[in-house]
Design a protein around this motif. Structure first.
Motif, short mmCIF file in Angstrom:
data_model
loop_
_atom_site.label_atom_id
_atom_site.label_comp_id
_atom_site.label_asym_id
_atom_site.label_seq_id
_atom_site.Cartn_x
_atom_site.Cartn_y
_atom_site.Cartn_z
N PRO A 75 0.84 -1.20 0.00
CA PRO A 75 0.00 0.00 0.00
C PRO A 75 0.87 1.25 0.00
CG PRO A 75 -0.62 -1.49 1.78
CD PRO A 75 0.64 -2.02 1.18
N ARG A 76 0.42 2.25 -0.71
CA ARG A 76 1.16 3.52 -0.75
C ARG A 76 0.78 4.33 0.47
NH1 ARG A 76 0.23 5.51 -6.81
NH2 ARG A 76 1.92 6.92 -6.35
N ASP A 77 1.67 4.29 1.45
CA ASP A 77 1.42 5.01 2.69
C ASP A 77 2.76 5.40 3.31
OD1 ASP A 77 2.44 2.65 3.85
OD2 ASP A 77 0.48 1.97 4.55
N ALA A 78 2.72 5.97 4.50
CA ALA A 78 3.95 6.43 5.15
C ALA A 78 4.92 5.29 5.43
CB ALA A 78 3.61 7.19 6.44
N ASP A 79 4.39 4.10 5.78
CA ASP A 79 5.27 2.95 6.04
C ASP A 79 6.00 2.53 4.78
OD1 ASP A 79 4.50 2.87 8.71
OD2 ASP A 79 2.94 1.35 8.35
N GLU A 80 5.31 2.56 3.64
CA GLU A 80 5.92 2.19 2.37
C GLU A 80 7.01 3.20 1.99
OE1 GLU A 80 5.82 2.37 -2.22
OE2 GLU A 80 5.33 3.89 -0.72
N VAL A 81 6.75 4.47 2.21
CA VAL A 81 7.73 5.52 1.92
C VAL A 81 8.99 5.31 2.76
CG1 VAL A 81 8.21 7.99 2.13
CG2 VAL A 81 6.04 7.22 1.15
N GLU A 82 8.81 5.02 4.03
CA GLU A 82 9.96 4.79 4.93
C GLU A 82 10.72 3.53 4.54
OE1 GLU A 82 12.68 5.37 8.09
OE2 GLU A 82 11.42 6.69 6.89
N LEU A 83 10.01 2.47 4.19
CA LEU A 83 10.66 1.23 3.78
C LEU A 83 11.51 1.46 2.53
CD1 LEU A 83 11.03 -1.79 4.30
CD2 LEU A 83 8.96 -2.18 2.93
N GLU A 84 10.99 2.21 1.56
CA GLU A 84 11.77 2.51 0.37
C GLU A 84 13.02 3.31 0.73
OE1 GLU A 84 13.70 4.25 -2.82
OE2 GLU A 84 12.65 5.47 -1.34
N ARG A 85 12.88 4.28 1.62
CA ARG A 85 14.01 5.11 2.01
C ARG A 85 15.10 4.27 2.66
NH1 ARG A 85 16.41 7.18 6.03
NH2 ARG A 85 14.97 6.43 7.59
N VAL A 86 14.72 3.38 3.55
CA VAL A 86 15.69 2.58 4.29
C VAL A 86 16.34 1.50 3.42
CG1 VAL A 86 15.90 0.90 6.18
CG2 VAL A 86 14.61 3.00 6.52
N ARG A 87 15.55 0.81 2.61
CA ARG A 87 16.06 -0.34 1.85
C ARG A 87 16.64 0.01 0.49
NH1 ARG A 87 13.59 -5.10 4.08
NH2 ARG A 87 14.79 -6.33 2.59
N PHE A 88 16.14 1.10 -0.13
CA PHE A 88 16.56 1.43 -1.49
C PHE A 88 17.16 2.84 -1.58
CE2 PHE A 88 13.18 -1.70 -1.86
CZ PHE A 88 13.75 -2.64 -2.68
N TRP A 90 16.18 5.26 -3.58
CA TRP A 90 16.23 5.73 -4.96
C TRP A 90 15.22 6.83 -5.23
CZ3 TRP A 90 17.92 2.73 -9.66
CH2 TRP A 90 18.98 1.87 -9.37
N ARG A 91 14.19 6.97 -4.45
CA ARG A 91 13.12 7.90 -4.78
C ARG A 91 13.57 9.35 -4.93
NH1 ARG A 91 7.86 5.29 -1.84
NH2 ARG A 91 7.36 3.93 -3.60
N PRO A 92 14.53 9.82 -4.15
CA PRO A 92 14.96 11.21 -4.38
C PRO A 92 15.52 11.43 -5.78
CG PRO A 92 15.72 10.44 -2.25
CD PRO A 92 15.15 9.25 -2.97
N LEU A 93 15.88 10.37 -6.47
CA LEU A 93 16.45 10.47 -7.81
C LEU A 93 15.38 10.45 -8.89
CD1 LEU A 93 19.31 7.84 -7.34
CD2 LEU A 93 19.41 10.31 -6.97
#
Length: 102
Positions: A75-88, A90-93
């Motif tokens: 699901p697209r939510d705050a937990d998903e955003v944090e998981l992407e930040r920690v594990r990948f 890439w989103r700032p790019l």
């Protein structure tokens, strides 16, 4: 496979792979800037110490891989955003693409 900006957003999506060679791993997928080019980033990577990014061309090929691997989109939510930040991280790019439908 969904080919709209509404599904992918400006930053791509996270999924869990539930079948195939990467079962249990996280997958970050986003449409790249060139039409029908896609980037997949696998975590953990397939080979220790080697980045887990893969590049594919062709919406049909990508759709087929996502089906074969039976990805479950998070699901697209705050937990998903944090998981992407920690594990990948890439989103700032990333930014949106103009070749997908709105």
């Amino acid at each position: 496979m969904e080919l709209t900006n509404g599904f992918w957003g400006d930053q791509g999506r996270l999924a869990r792979v539930t079948s195939g060679p990467w079962v249990g791993r996280l997958l970050f997928v986003y449409p790249d800037t060139g039409a029908e080019w896609w980037t997949f980033v696998l975590d953990p990577p397939a080979v220790d110490g080697v980045p887990g990014d893969m590049y594919f061309r062709g919406n049909d090929e990508v759709g087929s891989l996502l089906e074969q691997w039976r990805v479950e989109w998070l699901p697209r939510d705050a937990d998903e955003v944090e998981l992407e930040r920690v594990r990948f991280g890439w989103r700032p790019l990333r930014g949106g693409v103009d070749w997908l439908q709105d």
